[in-house]
Design an enzyme around this catalytic site. Structure first.
Site, PDB file in Angstrom:
ATOM      1  N   CYS A 193       0.835  -1.203   0.000  1.00  0.00           N
ATOM      2  CA  CYS A 193       0.000   0.000   0.000  1.00  0.00           C
ATOM      3  C   CYS A 193       0.875   1.260   0.000  1.00  0.00           C
ATOM      4  CB  CYS A 193      -0.918  -0.014   1.226  1.00  0.00           C
ATOM      5  SG  CYS A 193      -1.795   1.545   1.444  1.00  0.00           S
ATOM      6  N   CYS A 245       0.466   3.373   3.203  1.00  0.00           N
ATOM      7  CA  CYS A 245       1.134   2.742   4.352  1.00  0.00           C
ATOM      8  C   CYS A 245       2.628   3.022   4.279  1.00  0.00           C
ATOM      9  CB  CYS A 245       0.917   1.232   4.348  1.00  0.00           C
ATOM     10  SG  CYS A 245      -0.671   0.715   5.018  1.00  0.00           S
ATOM     11  N   HIS A 304      -3.889   0.715   8.314  1.00  0.00           N
ATOM     12  CA  HIS A 304      -4.377   0.452   6.957  1.00  0.00           C
ATOM     13  C   HIS A 304      -5.865   0.110   6.991  1.00  0.00           C
ATOM     14  CE1 HIS A 304      -4.309  -0.629   2.754  1.00  0.00           C
ATOM     15  NE2 HIS A 304      -5.001  -1.717   3.072  1.00  0.00           N
ATOM     16  N   ASN A 312     -13.458   9.614  -1.566  1.00  0.00           N
ATOM     17  CA  ASN A 312     -13.866   8.746  -2.669  1.00  0.00           C
ATOM     18  C   ASN A 312     -13.884   7.305  -2.178  1.00  0.00           C
ATOM     19  OD1 ASN A 312     -14.017  10.847  -4.604  1.00  0.00           O
ATOM     20  ND2 ASN A 312     -11.788  10.799  -4.847  1.00  0.00           N
ATOM     21  N   GLY A 343     -13.951   6.948  -8.151  1.00  0.00           N
ATOM     22  CA  GLY A 343     -12.610   7.353  -8.572  1.00  0.00           C
ATOM     23  C   GLY A 343     -11.542   7.143  -7.515  1.00  0.00           C
ATOM     24  N   HIS A 401      -6.412   3.028   0.488  1.00  0.00           N
ATOM     25  CA  HIS A 401      -6.116   3.305   1.902  1.00  0.00           C
ATOM     26  C   HIS A 401      -6.952   4.535   2.206  1.00  0.00           C
ATOM     27  CE1 HIS A 401      -2.961   3.525   5.350  1.00  0.00           C
ATOM     28  NE2 HIS A 401      -3.819   4.523   5.565  1.00  0.00           N
ATOM     29  N   HIS A 446      -8.667   7.849   2.859  1.00  0.00           N
ATOM     30  CA  HIS A 446      -8.086   9.191   2.938  1.00  0.00           C
ATOM     31  C   HIS A 446      -9.162  10.236   2.731  1.00  0.00           C
ATOM     32  CE1 HIS A 446      -7.592   7.583  -1.151  1.00  0.00           C
ATOM     33  NE2 HIS A 446      -7.804   8.812  -1.605  1.00  0.00           N
ATOM     34  N   HIS A 463      -9.619  14.017   1.342  1.00  0.00           N
ATOM     35  CA  HIS A 463      -9.008  15.126   0.606  1.00  0.00           C
ATOM     36  C   HIS A 463      -9.454  16.436   1.250  1.00  0.00           C
ATOM     37  CE1 HIS A 463      -7.947  12.905  -3.220  1.00  0.00           C
ATOM     38  NE2 HIS A 463      -8.885  12.086  -2.765  1.00  0.00           N
TER      39      HIS A 463
HETATM   40  P1  DGP Z   1      -8.244   9.048  -4.688  1.00  0.00           P
HETATM   41  O1  DGP Z   1      -8.380   9.192  -6.175  1.00  0.00           O
HETATM   42  O2  DGP Z   1      -9.413   9.624  -3.919  1.00  0.00           O
HETATM   43  O3  DGP Z   1      -7.914   7.622  -4.288  1.00  0.00           O
HETATM   44  O4  DGP Z   1      -7.006   9.971  -4.301  1.00  0.00           O
HETATM   45  C1  DGP Z   1      -5.692   9.515  -4.266  1.00  0.00           C
HETATM   46  C2  DGP Z   1      -4.823  10.739  -4.257  1.00  0.00           C
HETATM   47  O5  DGP Z   1      -3.519  10.341  -3.903  1.00  0.00           O
HETATM   48  C3  DGP Z   1      -4.701  11.448  -5.613  1.00  0.00           C
HETATM   49  O6  DGP Z   1      -5.260  12.755  -5.515  1.00  0.00           O
HETATM   50  C4  DGP Z   1      -3.221  11.522  -5.885  1.00  0.00           C
HETATM   51  C5  DGP Z   1      -2.600  11.156  -4.564  1.00  0.00           C
HETATM   52  N1  DGP Z   1      -1.366  10.391  -4.665  1.00  0.00           N
HETATM   53  C6  DGP Z   1      -1.179   9.258  -5.393  1.00  0.00           C
HETATM   54  N2  DGP Z   1       0.074   8.813  -5.238  1.00  0.00           N
HETATM   55  C7  DGP Z   1       0.682   9.672  -4.376  1.00  0.00           C
HETATM   56  C8  DGP Z   1       1.996   9.728  -3.818  1.00  0.00           C
HETATM   57  O7  DGP Z   1       2.874   8.907  -4.068  1.00  0.00           O
HETATM   58  N3  DGP Z   1       2.260  10.776  -2.983  1.00  0.00           N
HETATM   59  C9  DGP Z   1       1.313  11.728  -2.679  1.00  0.00           C
HETATM   60  N4  DGP Z   1       1.678  12.704  -1.870  1.00  0.00           N
HETATM   61  N5  DGP Z   1       0.070  11.685  -3.177  1.00  0.00           N
HETATM   62  C10 DGP Z   1      -0.235  10.675  -4.009  1.00  0.00           C
END
Ligand code: DGP
Length: 115
Positions: free
Chosen positions: A5, A8, A47, A88, A94, A99, A101, A103
């Site tokens: 992940c 993680c 996680h 999401n 989307g 994991h 989160h 926004h």
């Molecule tokens: P979602 O689409 O809701 O699963 O959002 C995932 C978000 O994670 C997306 O806006 C881009 C962000 N993201 C993906 N990979 C990385 C990473 O390696 N580092 C950071 N800081 N953000 C990431």
């Protein structure tokens, strides 16, 4: 901890991220592909794949995640102008990282309905 992940690995400092805050079993860091002038992600260290896997055990954790988002929004002067919290869940919403989160988006006018 799930070694496969991405978030993680960020939480365990195996991957670099621009970390903003860590407290109460949560971590906040800047989104790598910002969709607004301020775009942070708030994640639990534990996680949890998505919002759909939350149980009563997580109630305090999720409350604290919202408090953390509000605190960061205030620190970034978003309280007056407003901001958006987005979660999401699953493919059609989307979700791209499995994991949980939150926004935090702010610093520009948001549209509704979302795309
Ligand atoms: P979602 O689409 O809701 O699963 O959002 C995932 C978000 O994670 C997306 O806006 C881009 C962000 N993201 C993906 N990979 C990385 C990473 O390696 N580092 C950071 N800081 N953000 C990431």
């Amino acid at each position: 901890m799930d070694n496969d992940c991405l978030f993680c690995r960020i939480a365990n400092r195996q991957l670099k991220a621009d970390i903003v805050e860590e407290a109460d079993g949560l971590l906040a860091f800047k989104d790598i592909h910002p969709q607004a002038p301020t775009h942070m992600l708030i994640i639990p260290i534990e996680h949890i794949p998505s919002v759909a896997q939350l149980t009563e055990r997580h109630t305090l954790l999720i409350g604290n995640a919202i408090h953390m988002a509000n605190r960061i929004a205030k620190e970034h002067q978003l309280s007056q102008t407003g901001y958006r919290l987005v979660v999401n869940c699953g493919l059609q919403a989307g979700q791209s990282v499995d994991h949980f989160h939150v926004h935090l988006l702010g610093g520009r006018k948001m549209l509704w309905p979302p795309g």
